[in-house]
Write an enzyme that holds these catalytic residues in place. Structure first.
Site: not given
Length: 215
Positions: A5-8
């Protein structure tokens, strides 16, 4: 099944902190303040790339990185909110998949953000950029994260993110990408980049991921 998963723009909305960090950079370097469109476009790609796109030389880029991080690492990272529904999605996914973060933020900064929100325990690996710049592009972050996970079969891995960098970075390693609509991608960006599907809301993520064991 492994989910990166990406964060931002995927788990949390960092806009206020990033906007304020860029204002700080502009003041320190004597640059014009980025407009809202530029600020939003800066969410996703490596910090150095955004500074280079402003026409700065290598020395000024390093000054910009230092100024940005001096603000963001003390204040900006906490000017951040989790998207409603994402904690519940992480809890659900953790029951059937191994979760790992893959962000272009420095890994230590990302871990602090997840810890503040009480989410870090969901992740087997918190993958991110290195502060020396040797790992900064999403493809490099994905490679490093996969290595920390024991180099799994790419067919068993799915990336989840909001920008074309997520799709392309994962794709360079044979990993499919599920896009998310609520982040900072431009209209049609994820589809054009090759995301196999796009979630309209966090609750859509589990049903759009491949079934465990499917290729």
């Amino acid at each position: 099944m492994i989910v990166l998963l990406d964060l931002d723009g995927t788990i949390s909305d960092p806009y206020v902190g990033i906007r304020n960090a860029w204002r700080f950079v502009s003041e320190r370097l004597g640059l014009a303040v980025l407009d809202e469109e530029q600020q939003r476009a800066a969410i996703g790609p490596p910090l150095e790339d955004t500074l280079l796109s402003l026409g700065l030389d290598d020395h000024a880029v390093q000054q910009g990185v230092h100024a940005y991080r001096s603000y963001y690492d003390t204040t900006g990272l906490f000017e951040n909110t989790v998207y409603p529904g994402m904690p519940e999605v992480l809890e659900e996914l953790g029951g059937t998949a191994t979760l790992a973060l893959a962000t272009s933020k420095p890994a230590d900064t990302a871990a602090r953000i997840l810890d503040r929100f009480g989410l870090v325990h969901h992740f087997a690996v918190v993958g991110g950029a290195t502060r020396d710049g040797s790992v900064r592009r999403k493809a490099d972050v994905v490679a490093r994260t996969l290595a920390e996970l024991g180099s799994p079969d790419p067919a068993d891995v799915t990336m989840v993110g909001d920008r074309l960098h997520d799709v392309h970075g994962a794709g360079q390693h044979g990993v499919r990408c599920l896009g998310v609509r609520w982040g900072y991608g431009a209209p049609g960006e994820l589809e054009a980049a090759g995301a196999y599907a796009v979630a309209e809301a966090p609750a859509d993520i589990p049903r759009l991921l491949p079934s465990p064991g499917s290729a």
